[in-house]
Write an enzyme that holds these catalytic residues in place. Sequence first.
Site, PDB file in Angstrom:
ATOM      1  N   LEU A   1      -0.615   7.176   2.724  1.00  0.00           N
ATOM      2  CA  LEU A   1       0.149   7.785   3.806  1.00  0.00           C
ATOM      3  C   LEU A   1       0.651   6.753   4.813  1.00  0.00           C
ATOM      4  O   LEU A   1       1.792   6.833   5.282  1.00  0.00           O
ATOM      5  CB  LEU A   1      -0.709   8.829   4.521  1.00  0.00           C
ATOM      6  CG  LEU A   1      -0.813  10.185   3.817  1.00  0.00           C
ATOM      7  CD1 LEU A   1      -1.863  11.061   4.496  1.00  0.00           C
ATOM      8  CD2 LEU A   1       0.535  10.889   3.806  1.00  0.00           C
TER       9      LEU A   1
ATOM     10  N   GLY B   1       0.825  -1.204   0.000  1.00  0.00           N
ATOM     11  CA  GLY B   1       0.000   0.000   0.000  1.00  0.00           C
ATOM     12  C   GLY B   1       0.858   1.252   0.000  1.00  0.00           C
ATOM     13  O   GLY B   1       1.740   1.402   0.849  1.00  0.00           O
ATOM     14  N   GLY B   2       0.580   2.156  -0.925  1.00  0.00           N
ATOM     15  CA  GLY B   2       1.411   3.343  -1.091  1.00  0.00           C
ATOM     16  C   GLY B   2       0.746   4.629  -0.650  1.00  0.00           C
ATOM     17  O   GLY B   2       1.159   5.708  -1.087  1.00  0.00           O
TER      18      GLY B   2
ATOM     19  N   ARG C   1     -20.256  13.216  12.215  1.00  0.00           N
ATOM     20  CA  ARG C   1     -20.813  12.694  10.972  1.00  0.00           C
ATOM     21  C   ARG C   1     -21.943  11.698  11.191  1.00  0.00           C
ATOM     22  O   ARG C   1     -22.898  11.670  10.413  1.00  0.00           O
ATOM     23  CB  ARG C   1     -19.687  12.045  10.149  1.00  0.00           C
ATOM     24  CG  ARG C   1     -18.671  13.057   9.681  1.00  0.00           C
ATOM     25  CD  ARG C   1     -17.481  12.422   9.027  1.00  0.00           C
ATOM     26  NE  ARG C   1     -16.541  13.449   8.582  1.00  0.00           N
ATOM     27  CZ  ARG C   1     -15.378  13.197   8.009  1.00  0.00           C
ATOM     28  NH1 ARG C   1     -15.000  11.942   7.815  1.00  0.00           N
ATOM     29  NH2 ARG C   1     -14.589  14.181   7.629  1.00  0.00           N
TER      30      ARG C   1
ATOM     31  N   SER D   1      -8.515  11.232  10.264  1.00  0.00           N
ATOM     32  CA  SER D   1      -8.121  10.114   9.394  1.00  0.00           C
ATOM     33  C   SER D   1      -6.716  10.321   8.836  1.00  0.00           C
ATOM     34  O   SER D   1      -5.884   9.406   8.872  1.00  0.00           O
ATOM     35  CB  SER D   1      -9.120   9.932   8.258  1.00  0.00           C
ATOM     36  OG  SER D   1      -9.237  11.107   7.491  1.00  0.00           O
TER      37      SER D   1
END
Length: 632
Positions: free
Chosen positions: A17, A14-15, A302, A423
Site C-alpha cells: 500500500l 515495494g509494491g 496489543r 497500520s
Amino acid sequence: MSGGQKGGQVIVIGGGLGGLWATLAIAAAGHRVTLFSLFEVMRSHSACAQGGINAVLDGKGQHDSVQQHIVDTIKGGSYLANQPPIQSMCEDAPGLIRTFERMGVTFSRTPEGLLDQRLFGGVKNKRTCFAGASTGQQLLYGVDQQVRRLETEGQVAKQEWWEFLSIVRDDDGVCRGIVAMDLRSLEVRAFRADAVVLATGGLGQIYAPKTTCSTNSTGAAASRVYQQGARFANAEFFQFHPTAMLGADKTRLMTEAARGEGGRVWVPKDPADRRAPLRIPEAERFYFLEDWYPSYGNTVPRDIASRAIWKVTRELGLGIGGGDRVYLDLTHLERGFVSTRLGAILSIYRKFAGQDPLTTPMEIFPAAHYAMGGLWVDYEKDPATGGMRRGSPRNHATSIAGLYACGECDYAYHGANRLGANSLLSASYSGRVAGEAVASYLSGLERGADAAPAASFDAETARQAEINQRLMRSSGDQNPFRLHRELGELMTTKVGVIRDNAGLDGAIADLSALEQRFERLDLGESSTWANQSLAHARQVLDMVRLAQVMAASARARDECRGAHFKPAFDIAMPADSFPGEPAFEAYRERWKANNAEWLKTTLAEPGPDGPQIHFEPVDLGLLAPEQPRDYR
C-alpha cells in the site's frame, strides 16, 4: 531534469500500500515511476492485513471524533511519536476511506448500506472500517488497479522479481538511483533516478519462525540503506500480536477483530484440567483480560494483552496443558455473524489447525508481528494547523538527500506501540504523503540523476556483484537457512516480549558471533539462474545487522514503554488506587520523572564498532503527557 521541470524519473521500491500510494501521487504530479518489487505486486504483504483500517466516521452514533482518534493514537504509543504527523494522519483518514470507496473497495456495510465499523484494541469507539477479515487484500487490489491504469498509459513501469541491493550516491552524498538484482538471472544492474522511495515493509522474519509476517518481510532493504548511512529510529519497539495460531512452520495471525467482535481470551483455572474447552464450566475459566482490565476487557492494546498472556503462561503456569497456549473463544457468538465478519481467519484456522473456531475455541499465543521502529524520516510542521505542512519536500525524507521512506519501514506514526487498524491507515497515508513530498523535492531539483557521473553507478554495481561472487565462491560449513533459524530463536528468546539487560548483552554478543559465521558460508548450490540460496543468504546477513540495531537500542533504553518491557525498570501502577489517592499520585510523579529522562526517540547510526545510539526529543506540542492511560 533541471530547473524544477516536470518529467522526472522516480524509483519506488515495494509494491504494498505504501509503495502504490507513493506511485499514484508521484505520477499525478507528472513524473515517471519505475516500481520495483520482489514478486508480483498483488502478493505484497499488505494483502495479509485482516481486521480493518481506522477512520472517524461515527457511523455508530458513539460521538466519536477525530480528536479522540488522535488522543488514542498518541496515548496508545506512550507519547513516543511526534504528534504533528499523527494529527494529520487522523484528520485525513475519513477522506482516505472515501477515496478507497471510489476505487471500488468492497467495504462491509450495515443493512442500511452505510459503511460498517467495528471495535479494535485500545479504544472505546467503533472506528475501524473493514472488508470482512481480508481488508488489506481489498485495499491493495483497489490501489493496484489504479496503478495498472497508469501502466497502460506509460507513466508507470513495473520491475517485478527484482531485489533492491543498495542506493547509489553522488559525490555530494545525494541519492541518484539504485542497484538491484534480477532474481531470475542474478544480473546486477544500476538504475538512475531523481529520487528513490523505499516502501519495503516490516522485518518480522528476524523472529522467524515465530512471526506472523511473510517470508519476504526481512527488513533487508531498510538494513542496507542504514548500512549506507541512513538513520534508524526506535528499533527496540517491536509489537508481538497477542493472538496468533501456533504452527510448526510459522505462526499465523488471528485478527484483533476477533476480540473486537466479542471474542474472549481465557484459560482453565486449573492448569491440570484436560477436559475439552467447552466442557469446562464458566465458573472454572479464568478470563484474565476481563478480570485485570475491566474497563477495556479483551480489547486492551496489543502490548498489554501480549504481556498478560505471557504472565499467565510463563509466570503463573496456567497455560493450556501447562504450555504456551491460551484460548481465543468465538463459540458463544452467533455463527452467521462470525462467518460474515471473520470468514477469512476461520478458513485459515480450519486449514492449518484442523479445527473449526465456530465449535472449538482457538489456541493462540503472542508472535512477532509489527515494527514500530524503522528508518528515521523528517517532517515539516505547519504552525497554522499543528499538523504536517502539506506537500513539504521534508515530509518522509530520510537522512540521505533524495531518499524517502514510507509504510512499515519508517518509524513515524506509532511511537512505542501501534494501535490495531492504524497500520493500513499509516501505510496508505504515508505513501501518499511521501509521493507528494517527492514531487515537491523534484520541483526544486537543480540537477537530475542524468547529470551524475557514471563512475558512481559502475563502482556500486561492481561492489554488489563482487559480494555475490564472494558468496558463490565460499565453501565453509555454515548454511544460511540454519543461520536464519538461529537468528529467530535468539531474538525471540532475548529480544522478545520480556527483556533484561543481561539477556540483551548476551544477544549483542551472540549476534556479533552470528555475523562472523557468514565468513564460512556454504550456499549449497552454485547455479547462476534463480539461485534462491544466494538471495536468502544476503537477506539473512542484513537481518543480523538490523537485529544488532534492535538489540543495541533495547539495551540503551532502561525503562518500560509500550512494546519494550524491562521488568527491572517497571514503574508499576498501584493495583487498588485511582487518581487523587496518595499511592496513585506518587506513581504519577515517578512516571513524569521517567518521561523526563526517556520520552525521546532512539536513533541509531552505523559506526565502526556497531550501532551508535543517541536520542532526540519528541514533539509534544499537541498533547502533553499528564498521566498514563489506565486500561483497568
